[in-house]
Design an enzyme around this catalytic site. Structure first.
Site, short mmCIF file in Angstrom:
data_model
loop_
_atom_site.label_atom_id
_atom_site.label_comp_id
_atom_site.label_asym_id
_atom_site.label_seq_id
_atom_site.Cartn_x
_atom_site.Cartn_y
_atom_site.Cartn_z
N VAL A 83 -47.25 -22.53 -6.49
CA VAL A 83 -46.97 -23.88 -6.98
C VAL A 83 -48.23 -24.75 -6.87
O VAL A 83 -48.71 -25.06 -5.77
CB VAL A 83 -45.82 -24.53 -6.19
N THR A 84 -48.78 -25.13 -8.02
CA THR A 84 -49.93 -26.03 -8.05
C THR A 84 -49.83 -26.96 -9.27
O THR A 84 -49.24 -26.60 -10.29
CB THR A 84 -51.27 -25.27 -8.16
N VAL A 85 -50.44 -28.13 -9.13
CA VAL A 85 -50.61 -29.07 -10.24
C VAL A 85 -52.05 -29.56 -10.18
O VAL A 85 -52.53 -29.99 -9.12
CB VAL A 85 -49.64 -30.26 -10.15
N ARG A 91 -48.68 -37.03 -10.51
CA ARG A 91 -47.87 -38.24 -10.69
C ARG A 91 -47.41 -38.43 -12.14
O ARG A 91 -47.29 -39.54 -12.63
CB ARG A 91 -48.62 -39.48 -10.19
N GLY A 93 -44.72 -36.31 -13.08
CA GLY A 93 -43.43 -35.62 -13.06
C GLY A 93 -43.53 -34.13 -13.24
O GLY A 93 -42.50 -33.46 -13.45
N THR A 96 -41.90 -32.20 -10.20
CA THR A 96 -40.45 -32.41 -10.26
C THR A 96 -39.83 -31.54 -11.35
O THR A 96 -38.77 -30.92 -11.16
CB THR A 96 -40.13 -33.89 -10.53
N GLU A 121 -48.24 -28.60 2.34
CA GLU A 121 -48.22 -29.94 2.92
C GLU A 121 -46.77 -30.32 3.22
O GLU A 121 -45.87 -30.09 2.41
CB GLU A 121 -48.84 -30.96 1.97
N TYR A 125 -41.87 -31.23 -0.15
CA TYR A 125 -40.72 -30.50 -0.66
C TYR A 125 -39.36 -31.01 -0.19
O TYR A 125 -38.32 -30.60 -0.72
CB TYR A 125 -40.87 -29.01 -0.34
N PHE A 413 -45.54 -15.64 1.83
CA PHE A 413 -45.75 -15.32 0.41
C PHE A 413 -46.18 -16.55 -0.36
O PHE A 413 -46.18 -16.54 -1.57
CB PHE A 413 -44.47 -14.72 -0.21
#
Length: 413
Positions: A83-85, A91, A93, A96, A121, A125, A413
């Site tokens: 999971v990365t952005v 900011r 969305g 989400t 972090e 979540y 994982f």
């Protein structure tokens, strides 16, 4: 406002190098060459999500099909990963939308009733219903102060150093015998053992190649294993000051476990022991003469999220009888929002919707935290995060949700 959900799609094999690069870039890491070129054998690209900006990947996510030990049972678990952005798309969305897509698909397809992840972090979540349900103890100590008690039973077996080829089948058998009894443990098939045994030089950080120990009984049966590394060092006065790091250790009984520790605490030129992914209730603290010499730093481990409250609660066992109505608040997954009658006992459980008055009111985050038996509902009530409607209901629920074995997940994982 961009339509994030419409732009999320699985990544293809040809697109994998760009996907892997984007993912590691967010973590400020260099992707290992083998991983950067093609996905590992445990990757499930059909369960991945990516978002693109032209030819650039700006968001990544994935799901592993895993099986999780819960109190008294094994339950399918969606292992959320990758999971990365990208910083340029925060900011908006995006995260989400990723979380909602994953959970909605799990629910609509009636796949895993539980999801789990490792949080880079802490604050991220909880707003999606995940909560830390296991803890790790990062043990460390000086070996000159870590000695086994003289009354510890070491049995009649022996510990031997072995090759990776000898170690693997024996470790697989021991792991299969013990993992299901520890909530938070994951089932490992051959693909996951391949990953677990990988020993890339780039990941050693100056330490030795991984070393392996097996404990054999007098009849040759393997009853324990350990994997560790040693990093050599010398003090300013020329004295040895090496560090031994235990990566994994399991045994089917106390004598085998103690015998393995006796060897690990006696390795030449080592002065510091580290065991960074131990159970917080690891028996080592009760095996040594000076428990104060074994320093422990507790950290959160596996984060859990109930995807479907009814299926998840019915899947586990309850050491004490329970028959209560839980009013669950879950605005992110509205299919869970409402009142559920939970009836459980040591042999099984039932959970279904009801219109009865609630005995307890709590959020999905709190219920997920308590699911594996390691976080008492009474502690969450004391923090103002669980509301007791029927007198005594929280005490009853805390007892029923508890488990004699502390939850622990050694499978990152």
């Amino acid at each position: 406002m961009i339509d994030v959900d419409a732009r999320l799609r699985p990544v293809t094999l040809d697109e994998w190098p760009a996907f892997a690069h984007a993912m590691h870039d967010v973590f400020a890491e260099e992707a290992p060459a083998s991983f950067a070129e093609r996905p590992s054998s445990v990757a499930e690209l059909d369960r991945s999500l990516s978002m693109w900006e032209g030819d650039r990947v700006v968001a990544t996510a994935g799901t592993y099909s895993r099986t999780l030990a819960v109190p008294g049972a094994l339950v399918p678990c969606a292992g959320i990963t990758w999971v990365t952005v990208a910083p340029t798309h925060r900011r908006r969305g995006v995260l989400t939308a990723i979380m909602r897509r994953q959970l909605t698909e799990l629910h609509e397809q009636q796949r895993e009733p539980v999801a789990g992840l490792w949080a880079a972090e802490y604050p991220i979540y909880g707003r999606f219903g995940y909560a830390p349900a296991t803890r790790e103890a990062r043990f460390s100590g000086r070996t000159e102060r870590l000695r086994l008690r003289p009354d510890v039973d070491l049995g009649a077996g022996r510990v031997e150093q072995v090759t990776a080829e000898e170690y693997r089948p024996a470790a697989v058998a021991v792991h299969a015998a013990v993992h299901r009894w520890v909530p938070g443990n994951m089932v490992r098939d051959d693909r996951w053992w391949d990953r677990h045994m990988r020993d890339d030089p780039s990941g050693r950080h100056g330490a030795s190649a991984r070393r392996y120990l097996l404990h054999r009984e007098a009849d040759g049966t393997v009853t324990g294993y350990a994997a560790y590394r040693v990093k050599g060092a010398w003090s300013d006065t020329g004295e040895p000051d090496g560090t031994l790091t235990v990566e994994e250790m399991r045994a089917t009984g106390t004598p085998a476990y103690a015998a393995l520790w006796q060897v690990l605490l006696s390795v030449d030129l080592v002065r510091t022991l580290k065991y960074p992914a131990a159970s917080p209730e690891d028996p080592l603290r009760w095996l040594v003469t000076d428990a104060r010499a074994l320093h422990s730093t507790p950290v959160d481990g596996l984060w859990v999220r109930l995807v479907d409250v009814d299926r998840a609660l019915a899947a586990r066992r309850y050491p004490a009888p329970i028959d209560l109505v839980l009013e669950v608040r879950d605005p992110f997954c509205p299919w869970n929002d409402g009142r559920w009658r939970l009836s459980g006992h040591p042999a099984g459980g039932y959970c279904g919707p009801t219109d009865r008055d609630p005995d307890i009111v709590l959020g999905i985050e709190e219920l997920s935290a308590a699911y594996l038996g390691g976080v008492p509902l009474a502690a969450l009530q004391a923090a103002g995060r669980v509301t007791e409607v029927s007198p005594g209901a929280v005490t009853l629920a805390s007892t029923a949700f508890s488990w004699p074995v502390t939850p622990w997940c050694p499978d990152n994982f």
